[in-house]
Scaffold this motif. Structure first.
Motif, mmCIF file in Angstrom:
data_model
loop_
_atom_site.group_PDB
_atom_site.id
_atom_site.type_symbol
_atom_site.label_atom_id
_atom_site.label_comp_id
_atom_site.label_asym_id
_atom_site.label_seq_id
_atom_site.Cartn_x
_atom_site.Cartn_y
_atom_site.Cartn_z
ATOM 1 N N GLN A 133 0.906 -1.263 0.107
ATOM 2 C CA GLN A 133 0.138 0.136 0.067
ATOM 3 C C GLN A 133 0.807 1.386 -0.075
ATOM 4 O OE1 GLN A 133 -2.564 -1.598 3.237
ATOM 5 N NE2 GLN A 133 -4.014 -0.476 2.215
ATOM 6 N N HIS B 288 0.994 -9.366 4.635
ATOM 7 C CA HIS B 288 -0.182 -8.609 4.712
ATOM 8 C C HIS B 288 -0.554 -8.774 3.249
ATOM 9 C CE1 HIS B 288 -1.982 -4.749 6.581
ATOM 10 N NE2 HIS B 288 -2.606 -4.931 5.614
ATOM 11 N N TRP B 289 -0.836 -9.696 2.925
ATOM 12 C CA TRP B 289 -1.623 -10.307 1.508
ATOM 13 C C TRP B 289 -0.832 -10.289 0.336
ATOM 14 C CZ3 TRP B 289 -6.361 -6.259 2.603
ATOM 15 C CH2 TRP B 289 -6.985 -6.773 3.724
ATOM 16 N N ASN C 299 -1.731 -10.844 8.610
ATOM 17 C CA ASN C 299 -2.693 -9.632 8.939
ATOM 18 C C ASN C 299 -3.931 -10.148 8.184
ATOM 19 O OD1 ASN C 299 -3.595 -6.631 9.048
ATOM 20 N ND2 ASN C 299 -3.941 -7.131 6.970
ATOM 21 N N GLU C 300 -5.032 -10.217 8.953
ATOM 22 C CA GLU C 300 -6.224 -10.307 8.702
ATOM 23 C C GLU C 300 -6.778 -11.680 7.864
ATOM 24 O OE1 GLU C 300 -8.062 -6.730 7.294
ATOM 25 O OE2 GLU C 300 -8.065 -5.853 9.080
ATOM 26 N N ASN D 35 -7.819 -5.887 14.784
ATOM 27 C CA ASN D 35 -8.090 -4.824 13.695
ATOM 28 C C ASN D 35 -9.744 -4.714 13.753
ATOM 29 O OD1 ASN D 35 -5.552 -4.967 13.344
ATOM 30 N ND2 ASN D 35 -5.826 -5.457 10.899
ATOM 31 N N TYR E 158 -12.725 -2.107 12.469
ATOM 32 C CA TYR E 158 -13.452 -0.755 11.928
ATOM 33 C C TYR E 158 -14.727 -0.605 12.113
ATOM 34 C CZ TYR E 158 -8.739 -0.551 9.427
ATOM 35 O OH TYR E 158 -7.632 -0.517 9.152
ATOM 36 N N GLU F 80 -5.049 -2.030 14.234
ATOM 37 C CA GLU F 80 -5.474 -1.255 13.421
ATOM 38 C C GLU F 80 -6.976 -0.585 13.951
ATOM 39 O OE1 GLU F 80 -5.913 -2.494 9.157
ATOM 40 O OE2 GLU F 80 -3.998 -3.670 9.255
ATOM 41 N N TRP G 71 -4.743 3.173 11.794
ATOM 42 C CA TRP G 71 -4.603 3.000 10.526
ATOM 43 C C TRP G 71 -5.111 4.161 9.883
ATOM 44 C CZ3 TRP G 71 -2.404 -0.646 7.570
ATOM 45 C CH2 TRP G 71 -2.365 -0.320 6.158
ATOM 46 N N GLU H 108 -5.624 1.976 -1.294
ATOM 47 C CA GLU H 108 -6.339 1.207 -0.534
ATOM 48 C C GLU H 108 -6.970 0.116 -1.403
ATOM 49 O OE1 GLU H 108 -7.112 0.746 2.508
ATOM 50 O OE2 GLU H 108 -8.966 -0.695 2.209
ATOM 51 N N TRP H 109 -5.937 -0.906 -1.772
ATOM 52 C CA TRP H 109 -6.484 -2.219 -2.270
ATOM 53 C C TRP H 109 -7.391 -1.986 -3.597
ATOM 54 C CZ3 TRP H 109 -2.992 -5.056 -0.676
ATOM 55 C CH2 TRP H 109 -2.387 -4.861 0.733
ATOM 56 N N PHE I 153 -6.860 7.263 4.263
ATOM 57 C CA PHE I 153 -7.038 6.832 5.810
ATOM 58 C C PHE I 153 -5.754 7.402 6.566
ATOM 59 C CE2 PHE I 153 -9.502 3.302 4.258
ATOM 60 C CZ PHE I 153 -10.355 2.998 5.353
HETATM 61 C C1 FCB Z 1 -7.629 -3.525 6.764
HETATM 62 C C2 FCB Z 1 -6.246 -3.757 6.360
HETATM 63 C C3 FCB Z 1 -5.629 -2.538 5.787
HETATM 64 C C4 FCB Z 1 -6.300 -1.499 5.298
HETATM 65 C C5 FCB Z 1 -7.642 -1.215 6.141
HETATM 66 C C6 FCB Z 1 -8.655 -0.006 5.502
HETATM 67 O O1 FCB Z 1 -8.499 -4.678 6.512
HETATM 68 O O2 FCB Z 1 -5.558 -4.662 6.989
HETATM 69 O O3 FCB Z 1 -4.503 -2.999 5.051
HETATM 70 O O4 FCB Z 1 -6.952 -1.776 4.052
HETATM 71 O O5 FCB Z 1 -8.456 -2.281 6.121
#
Ligand code: FCB
Length: 437
Positions: free
Chosen positions: A18, A119-120, A163-164, A285, A287, A347, A394, A401-402, A410
């Motif tokens: 990222q 991280h993916w 990560n996730e 993490n 959100y 995060e 984060w 952002e992917w 962010f």
């Molecule tokens: C999380 C990810 C991070 C970023 C945030 C917004 O799921 O780990 O890389 O994309 O969301």
């Protein structure tokens, strides 16, 4: 803001693909995100991470931003294809050199390096061999952990394996909206199991190389059933098992929950013991919470995700719900009791359409309000006895952002992508003052 315990770790997070750019330097191999971002229609603005925030070249400037923020920790991720371009074999010295310089710069600035290994951004060559559907990827991941920790060892103050893994399974392999873009729905379960197995093997590899603590960063979302009826409650329970328990129950020694897709034939003798290797820290993490109702007749899923009314929303249209963070921290404590390790919120953050004003300043009062609410939620959870020892925003920088490309900001620091100019937002000053206190 109430006082936090002495030694509480305040930090910010980023990830390699990222922010780094420089995707072809020093022998770096392609990752699944390089491939995916080039496929037409995958990324909303048609961009890739080729440049991103150009952090690979500007890491010293970014380290100075961290020093100015006064955080005690910086969570970054290591790009696997920089270390092993094909995901196997000896480590590339030049790839490790970059993280070596970053880590030394952080330490010189008084910032603890916190490194995430995955991280993916899987090396494309491993994807070509089946990726996380292939059990061998777990062994490759442990080898990568070994060669990386051999170089960065104890200078990294906290190691995070994955990560996730839930998001990588669900968005990357279930729904196909993230790399590698597979649409397997619940047949994606092997991706869950092999990531967890890779985590467990990597924990062992890290323990052999470092005395620093080891963690995993999971994504959690408290589930809100749309109604009181049995069907909505059953749907909410199914989603909760998938999102909140599939990657935590086995880590904490409870084996797999009764979640959609779990396939015991994928799990071999001894795997659950490997996965349950003790960790020092559980990364959380968070959100937003998730609204769930019973599915329509004939739906392939046992639940349906529905918008949650009554909350302010971010530019991502995610509900702003700090109470959800307190709720999930208490839920983790109630669910796992003594088996729950120390927690760090690895995060927490929000996207808004931040832009410089006529004076060049970037005011982001919504982000300040968001962070204020979430930090207070953490404080309440600590007061209720949940062992939370850190909080990472984060993100340090606006970044790629992917699937949303550059359209979601962010950062505590605004990035003007054409010039790569960094401008600290008002939230940067707010967080600096919080950390200083
Ligand atoms: C999380 C990810 C991070 C970023 C945030 C917004 O799921 O780990 O890389 O994309 O969301």
């Amino acid at each position: 803001m109430p006082d936090f315990p002495a030694g509480f770790r305040w930090g910010v997070s980023t990830s390699a693909y990222q922010i780094e750019g420089a995707t072809t330097v020093d022998g770096r191999g392609p990752s699944i995100w390089d491939t995916f971002a080039r496929e037409p229609g995958r990324i909303v603005d048609g961009t890739t991470g080729d440049e991103a925030c150009d952090h690979h070249h500007r890491y010293a400037e970014d380290t100075a931003l961290l020093a100015g923020l006064g955080v005690s920790a910086y969570r970054f991720s290591i790009s696997w294809p920089r270390i092993q371009p094909t995901g196997a074999g000896p480590a590339l010295t030049a790839g490790l050199d970059f993280y070596d310089r970053l880590v030394d710069g952080l330490l010189a600035a008084g910032v603890d390096p916190v490194a995430t290994l995955f991280h993916w951004d899987l090396p494309q060559a491993l994807e070509d061999a089946g990726g996380w559907l292939n059990r061998d990827t777990a062994a490759r991941f442990a080898e990568y952990a070994d060669v990386t920790a051999a170089r960065l060892g104890d200078r990294v103050k906290l190691w995070i394996t994955l990560n996730e893994p839930f998001i990588h399974m669900s968005l990357g392999h279930g729904m196909g909206v993230h790399a590698p873009g597979r649409v397997l729905l619940f047949d994606a379960f092997p991706v869950a199991h092999h990531q967890l197995l890779g985590h467990g093997l990597a924990v062992a590899a890290l323990r052999a190389r470092t005395a620093s603590p080891v963690a995993i960063a999971n994504n959690y979302s408290p589930v809100r059933p749309a109604g009181d009826g049995d069907a909505d409650r059953a749907a909410a329970a199914a989603y909760d098992a998938l999102h909140n328990r599939l990657f935590t129950d086995p880590l904490l020694g409870l084996g797999y929950p009764d979640a959609p897709g779990v396939d015991p034939t994928v799990v071999r003798d001894g795997d659950l013991d490997v996965i349950a290797a003790p960790i020092d820290v559980l990364g959380v993490n968070y959100y937003n919470p998730t609204g769930i109702r019973a599915p329509e007749e004939g739906s392939p899923l046992p639940f349906e995700i529905v918008p949650l009314d009554g909350y302010p929303r971010t530019a991502f249209d995610w509900p702003v719900a700090p109470d959800g963070l307190r709720e999930l921290l208490l839920q983790l404590r109630d669910r796992y009791g003594d088996a729950l390790p120390e927690i760090q919120v690895t995060e927490s953050g929000c996207a808004y359409d931040d832009a410089p004003d006529a004076q060049g300043r970037v005011n982001d009062p919504e982000r300040i309000a968001y962070l204020d609410g979430h930090v207070r939620a953490v404080h309440e959870a600590i007061g209720a006895g949940v062992p939370v020892t850190g909080y990472f925003v984060w993100s340090l920088l606006d970044n790629w952002e992917w699937a949303e490309g550059f359209t979601k900001r962010f950062g505590l620091v605004h990035v003007d992508y054409p010039t790569q100019r960094r401008t600290p937002k008002s939230s940067y000053a707010w967080f600096r003052d919080l950390v200083r206190r």
